[in-house]
Design a protein around this motif. Structure first.
Motif, mmCIF file in Angstrom:
data_model
loop_
_atom_site.group_PDB
_atom_site.id
_atom_site.type_symbol
_atom_site.label_atom_id
_atom_site.label_comp_id
_atom_site.label_asym_id
_atom_site.label_seq_id
_atom_site.Cartn_x
_atom_site.Cartn_y
_atom_site.Cartn_z
ATOM 1 N N LEU A 100 0.845 -1.198 0.000
ATOM 2 C CA LEU A 100 0.000 0.000 0.000
ATOM 3 C C LEU A 100 0.878 1.246 0.000
ATOM 4 O O LEU A 100 1.936 1.271 0.654
ATOM 5 C CB LEU A 100 -0.920 0.021 1.221
ATOM 6 C CG LEU A 100 -2.227 -0.792 1.118
ATOM 7 C CD1 LEU A 100 -1.944 -2.282 1.157
ATOM 8 C CD2 LEU A 100 -3.184 -0.406 2.243
ATOM 9 N N ASN A 101 0.431 2.288 -0.720
ATOM 10 C CA ASN A 101 1.185 3.533 -0.736
ATOM 11 C C ASN A 101 0.708 4.455 0.383
ATOM 12 O O ASN A 101 -0.241 4.149 1.116
ATOM 13 C CB ASN A 101 1.076 4.221 -2.097
ATOM 14 C CG ASN A 101 -0.373 4.493 -2.493
ATOM 15 O OD1 ASN A 101 -1.194 4.886 -1.657
ATOM 16 N ND2 ASN A 101 -0.698 4.272 -3.757
ATOM 17 N N GLU B 76 -3.039 5.585 0.245
ATOM 18 C CA GLU B 76 -3.971 4.505 0.600
ATOM 19 C C GLU B 76 -3.968 4.250 2.100
ATOM 20 O O GLU B 76 -5.030 4.002 2.693
ATOM 21 C CB GLU B 76 -3.584 3.235 -0.160
ATOM 22 C CG GLU B 76 -3.822 3.325 -1.664
ATOM 23 C CD GLU B 76 -3.253 2.146 -2.418
ATOM 24 O OE1 GLU B 76 -3.765 1.831 -3.504
ATOM 25 O OE2 GLU B 76 -2.272 1.536 -1.919
#
Length: 317
Positions: free
Chosen positions: A235-236, A239
């Protein structure tokens, strides 16, 4: 006090009344005036006799409280009048709390109804503005096709009339745009306020599920650990920051702790498997234990299930 008689079932109100009456002062009795001979005799009475008489009428020990038998859920229970009074007070406090809670719920419900009504009216107003904007733009577009120079030369009166109408429509369109922008700003403010309330509610529920996070230091460390875990899952930053539901955070934390447990179990099992095995044929028990540990480790590597991890730990107990 004889409790062999049938207990009397008292309601909370009746118990409170009984308690009040028990400690109410008795009304003073009016005494007839003394005659002169009785007054002289009372004056000659020794002080010791008065003290003795006062001693005979001395009140009982105030620490000794009478009891009353009441039925609680169909069972007789002996309660002192002090306990009854305290129960009455507790019941009144609970009733007051319940009433206030209901009042707050009703106020919140009424506020939600008013908010929904205002939102509906604002939506209707926005729709009217959109229709008005479309009509004004269509009229102005049509008027822009006018040859103003020719009209002024041919019919100055009509020219003034149409030009005045044109400028009025332009002003109305500009005002419509301003009203639309004001509505949009109000909607954004309400959305931001609603989001803040949602975040506060989710935070309260999260702290209820993870009480140790009420310590700010522990909460900060825990959040950083979860963020690092989610980044490892792909996940970045956007997010991760978009996660606001406390249930998602709780489940992510459980998954992280589970993975940490499996990793620790795997490391411990590898150390056991890598350690030299001492086999004593005469005893036999230690050899069997090592074989069982190796088998448990291989099973954990194959399945990764928590049950197999627990089985591996059991081999070291």
């Amino acid at each position: 006090m004889d409790t062999s008689t049938t207990p009397t079932e008292l309601s909370t109100d009746q118990a409170a009344v009984a308690f009040t009456e028990a400690f109410a002062p008795e009304p003073e009795k009016e005494e007839a005036p003394l005659t002169q001979s009785e007054a002289e005799q009372a004056a000659e009475t020794p002080a010791e006799n008065n003290a003795a008489e006062e001693g005979d009428d001395a009140p009982s020990d105030p620490d000794v409280d009478e009891t009353v038998t009441v039925l609680v859920d169909g069972k007789p229970v002996e309660l002192t009048k002090a306990q009854i009074a305290e129960n009455v007070k507790a019941g009144l406090r609970q009733a007051d709390y319940t009433q206030k809670t209901q009042e707050l719920a009703e106020k919140r419900k009424a506020a939600e109804v008013e908010t929904a009504k205002a939102r509906e009216e604002r939506q209707q107003y926005a729709q009217n503005l959109s229709r008005n904007q479309a009509l004004l733009e269509a009229s102005l577009q049509e008027q822009q096709k006018t040859d103003w120079h020719a009209l002024r030369e041919s019919d100055p009166v009509e020219f003034l009339k149409q030009w005045h109408l044109f400028t009025e429509r332009q002003a109305a369109l500009q005002q419509t745009h301003q009203q639309q922008e004001a509505l949009q700003a109000q909607a954004r403010a309400e959305q931001e306020q609603s989001f803040k309330a949602h975040i506060a509610d989710q935070r309260d529920q999260l702290l209820a599920k993870i009480p140790e996070w009420k310590d700010e230091a522990k909460q900060k460390a825990g959040v950083a650990e979860i963020k690092s875990y989610l980044q490892k899952q792909g996940l970045n930053e956007a997010e991760i920051n978009g996660v606001t539901d406390h249930r998602a955070i709780v489940m992510t934390r459980k998954a992280m702790l589970y993975d940490q447990m499996i990793a620790k179990a795997s490391v411990a099992a590898k150390k056991v498997a890598a350690a030299p095995q001492r086999v004593e044929r005469s005893a036999g028990g230690e050899s069997n234990a090592l074989d069982k540990r190796t088998a448990a480790f291989q099973r954990l590597q194959k399945t990764g299930r928590p049950e197999d991890a627990a089985g591996l730990f059991a081999q070291f107990l």
